[in-house]
Design an enzyme around this catalytic site. Structure first.
Site, mmCIF file in Angstrom:
data_model
loop_
_atom_site.group_PDB
_atom_site.id
_atom_site.type_symbol
_atom_site.label_atom_id
_atom_site.label_comp_id
_atom_site.label_asym_id
_atom_site.label_seq_id
_atom_site.Cartn_x
_atom_site.Cartn_y
_atom_site.Cartn_z
ATOM 1 N N GLU A 41 0.652 -1.078 0.043
ATOM 2 C CA GLU A 41 0.263 -0.044 0.005
ATOM 3 C C GLU A 41 0.909 1.227 -0.014
ATOM 4 O O GLU A 41 0.453 2.153 -0.667
ATOM 5 C CB GLU A 41 -0.881 0.033 1.072
ATOM 6 C CG GLU A 41 -1.566 1.180 1.460
ATOM 7 C CD GLU A 41 -2.112 1.358 2.885
ATOM 8 O OE1 GLU A 41 -2.643 2.569 3.227
ATOM 9 O OE2 GLU A 41 -2.333 0.190 3.589
ATOM 10 N N ASP A 45 0.682 3.742 -3.128
ATOM 11 C CA ASP A 45 0.242 5.191 -2.785
ATOM 12 C C ASP A 45 1.325 6.072 -3.522
ATOM 13 O O ASP A 45 0.749 7.082 -4.085
ATOM 14 C CB ASP A 45 0.309 5.499 -1.356
ATOM 15 C CG ASP A 45 0.026 6.906 -0.953
ATOM 16 O OD1 ASP A 45 -1.049 7.619 -1.207
ATOM 17 O OD2 ASP A 45 0.865 7.930 -0.690
ATOM 18 N N ASP A 114 -7.383 1.203 0.585
ATOM 19 C CA ASP A 114 -6.003 0.837 0.952
ATOM 20 C C ASP A 114 -5.558 -0.404 -0.089
ATOM 21 O O ASP A 114 -4.338 -0.465 -0.512
ATOM 22 C CB ASP A 114 -5.711 0.357 2.496
ATOM 23 C CG ASP A 114 -5.826 1.619 3.308
ATOM 24 O OD1 ASP A 114 -5.691 2.761 2.724
ATOM 25 O OD2 ASP A 114 -5.970 1.421 4.614
ATOM 26 N N GLU A 117 -4.404 0.707 -3.622
ATOM 27 C CA GLU A 117 -3.131 1.252 -3.544
ATOM 28 C C GLU A 117 -2.106 -0.010 -3.654
ATOM 29 O O GLU A 117 -1.054 -0.019 -3.943
ATOM 30 C CB GLU A 117 -2.881 1.943 -2.075
ATOM 31 C CG GLU A 117 -3.578 3.422 -2.484
ATOM 32 C CD GLU A 117 -3.424 4.421 -1.522
ATOM 33 O OE1 GLU A 117 -3.490 5.580 -1.716
ATOM 34 O OE2 GLU A 117 -3.049 3.876 -0.218
#
EC number: 3.1.26.3
Length: 226
Positions: A41, A45, A114, A117
């Site tokens: 994640e 991101d 989440d 990502e």
């Protein structure tokens, strides 16, 4: 994990994994296993932010940094990622611990966002930056075509405050009504009281700030400003 569900997910993502274990890790919440998706994640991101920033830079050559930042924030914020997750039917694929399953974690926006990502991070590690850039841009094609600079890209709390001030109305009040989950994975529920809306408007998020933004966005919708 059901191979039919996983294969459907890969079709919706537009990508088939060579390293199947990366896909499984990306779908694994920390409540289910010590080999969870939080590092993926973190990576995803950063990749998502870069890809969207690069796309906006080339699409809007005359737009200043402030407007581009606000457009990027709109495109990468949690509720946008959760929308993508629902388009992928991602909730059915999540690996959650018993507590999260019982509390409906497969529907929770923060977990869905989440995981998107984490999937970005996993696809990058399974392929290369060019492949994940192409995939992200395909996911975002409609949203990138529809987005434009201007006041609408300001965050919901700012837009709500400016609207109320412009109409000489009191500023909204935000109240935390519930916090659930462990310290590393909390979900906040906020009630936002707005003049002109009879009942408090509810918003949820993985932080107080995100929950307040979600509540403000719902208030804007009720005021028909969204």
């Amino acid at each position: 994990m059901n191979p039919i569900v996983i294969n459907r997910l890969q079709r919706k993502l537009g990508y088939t994994f060579d390293q199947y274990d990366l896909l499984i890790q990306a779908l694994t919440h920390r409540s289910a296993s010590s080999k969870h998706n939080e590092r993926l994640e973190f990576l995803g991101d950063s990749i998502l932010s870069f890809v969207i920033a690069n796309a906006l830079y080339h699409r809007f050559p005359r737009v200043d940094e402030g407007d581009m930042s606000r457009m990027r924030a709109t495109l990468v914020r949690g509720n946008t990622l959760a929308e993508l997750a629902r388009e992928f039917e991602l909730g059915e694929c999540l690996r959650l611990g018993p507590g999260e399953l019982k509390s409906g974690g497969y529907r929770r926006e923060s977990i869905l966002a989440d995981t998107v990502e984490a999937l970005i991070g996993a696809i990058f590690l399974d392929s290369d930056i060019q492949s994940i850039e192409r995939i992200i841009l395909s996911w975002y094609e409609t949203r990138l075509n529809e987005i434009s600079p201007g006041d609408k890209q300001k965050d919901p709390k700012t837009r709500l405050q400016e609207y109320l001030q412009g109409h000489h109305l009191p500023l909204p009040s935000y109240l935390v009504v519930m916090v659930r989950g462990e310290a590393h994975d909390q979900e906040f529920t906020i009630h936002c009281q707005v003049s002109g809306i009879e009942q408090p408007v509810k918003g949820t998020g993985s932080s107080r700030r995100k929950a307040e933004q979600a509540a403000a966005e719902q208030a804007l919708k009720q005021l028909e400003l969204e």
